[in-house]
Motif scaffolding. Structure first.
Motif, PDB file in Angstrom:
ATOM      1  N   ASN A 149      29.547  43.588  33.958  1.00  9.99           N
ATOM      2  CA  ASN A 149      30.815  42.966  34.327  1.00  9.99           C
ATOM      3  C   ASN A 149      31.190  43.221  35.786  1.00  9.99           C
ATOM      4  OD1 ASN A 149      31.438  45.667  34.313  1.00  9.99           O
ATOM      5  ND2 ASN A 149      32.977  45.534  32.702  1.00  9.99           N
ATOM      6  N   ASP A 151      30.673  41.740  38.724  1.00  9.99           N
ATOM      7  CA  ASP A 151      31.215  40.639  39.530  1.00  9.99           C
ATOM      8  C   ASP A 151      32.599  40.194  39.066  1.00  9.99           C
ATOM      9  OD1 ASP A 151      29.074  40.516  41.312  1.00  9.99           O
ATOM     10  OD2 ASP A 151      27.915  39.233  39.961  1.00  9.99           O
ATOM     11  N   SER A 152      32.896  40.318  37.793  1.00  7.65           N
ATOM     12  CA  SER A 152      34.181  39.843  37.272  1.00  7.65           C
ATOM     13  C   SER A 152      35.307  40.873  37.403  1.00  7.65           C
ATOM     14  CB  SER A 152      34.030  39.432  35.801  1.00  7.65           C
ATOM     15  OG  SER A 152      33.722  40.555  34.997  1.00  7.65           O
ATOM     16  N   LYS A 153      34.983  42.105  37.709  1.00  6.38           N
ATOM     17  CA  LYS A 153      36.002  43.152  37.829  1.00  6.38           C
ATOM     18  C   LYS A 153      36.665  43.117  39.205  1.00  6.38           C
ATOM     19  CE  LYS A 153      35.711  45.264  33.870  1.00  6.38           C
ATOM     20  NZ  LYS A 153      36.837  45.437  32.971  1.00  6.38           N
ATOM     21  N   THR A 154      37.976  43.341  39.235  1.00  5.61           N
ATOM     22  CA  THR A 154      38.678  43.397  40.526  1.00  5.61           C
ATOM     23  C   THR A 154      38.531  44.773  41.167  1.00  5.61           C
ATOM     24  OG1 THR A 154      40.734  43.958  39.412  1.00  5.61           O
ATOM     25  CG2 THR A 154      40.367  41.638  39.903  1.00  5.61           C
ATOM     26  N   LYS A 156      36.135  47.976  41.915  1.00  8.58           N
ATOM     27  CA  LYS A 156      34.695  48.243  41.977  1.00  8.58           C
ATOM     28  C   LYS A 156      34.431  49.643  42.519  1.00  8.58           C
ATOM     29  CE  LYS A 156      33.133  43.454  42.604  1.00  8.58           C
ATOM     30  NZ  LYS A 156      34.123  42.890  41.795  1.00  8.58           N
TER      31      LYS A 156
END
Length: 173
Positions: A149, A151-154, A156
């Motif tokens: 996940n 790329d979809s997480k705000t 990092k």
């Protein structure tokens, strides 16, 4: 901004500087003291209480040591740890958005505790690495481990790990 306690540490040197709205604090133990080795069971610790209102960067340089670094209530932006043969435990917190961490160590046991809402990428340049990522759903690509996940997480967390023979454990909370 900072307060804390320490024990068993001799020749402590502290320097502070402020420039362009950035505070820079260096704390180090200066000089080698034979008494450091005469009683290896003597505990030497530093317990710092830091502001949770400011974004912080940490550079930690340590020899053979046991580091318990709890940043769970800190707005940590960047972490660099350089240590010898060590036990390193790092707990990252929710207040960070995008966090870069670099850990360089000798033969070590490294435990990373990461909030569940972070996308995680670990780049490893380690000689021999025993790893336990059972809490995370990571995909391996050569020497990189990336959460599915990411790329979809705000939020990092990017970790660069370089070590000798080491054990890496990564868990989530």
């Amino acid at each position: 901004m900072l307060r804390g306690n320490y024990s068993g540490i001799t020749n402590l040197e502290e320097t502070r500087a402020n420039k362009d709205n950035v505070a820079d604090l260096h704390i180090k133990e200066t000089g080698f003291n034979r008494n450091m080795l005469s009683n290896p069971d003597k505990k030497r610790f530093m317990d710092l209480e830091l502001s949770d209102q400011l974004p912080l960067e940490f550079n930690i340089n340590s020899g053979a040591s046991k580091l318990n670094l709890d940043f769970s209530n800190i707005n940590l932006k960047k972490l660099n740890v350089n240590s010898g043969a060590s036990i390193v435990k790092v707990k990252f917190g929710q207040k960070s958005e995008n966090l870069n961490a670099e850990i360089n160590s000798g033969a070590s046991s490294i435990e990373l505790i990461i909030p569940k809402d972070f996308g995680v990428k670990i780049d490893s340049n380690s000689l021999l690495l025993g790893r336990n990522f059972s809490d995370l759903d990571l995909e391996q690509n050569n020497n990189s481990y990336i959460s599915k996940n990411y790329d979809s997480k705000t939020k990092k967390l990017n970790i660069k790990l370089s070590s000798g023979v080491s054990k890496l454990t990564v868990t989530q909370y």
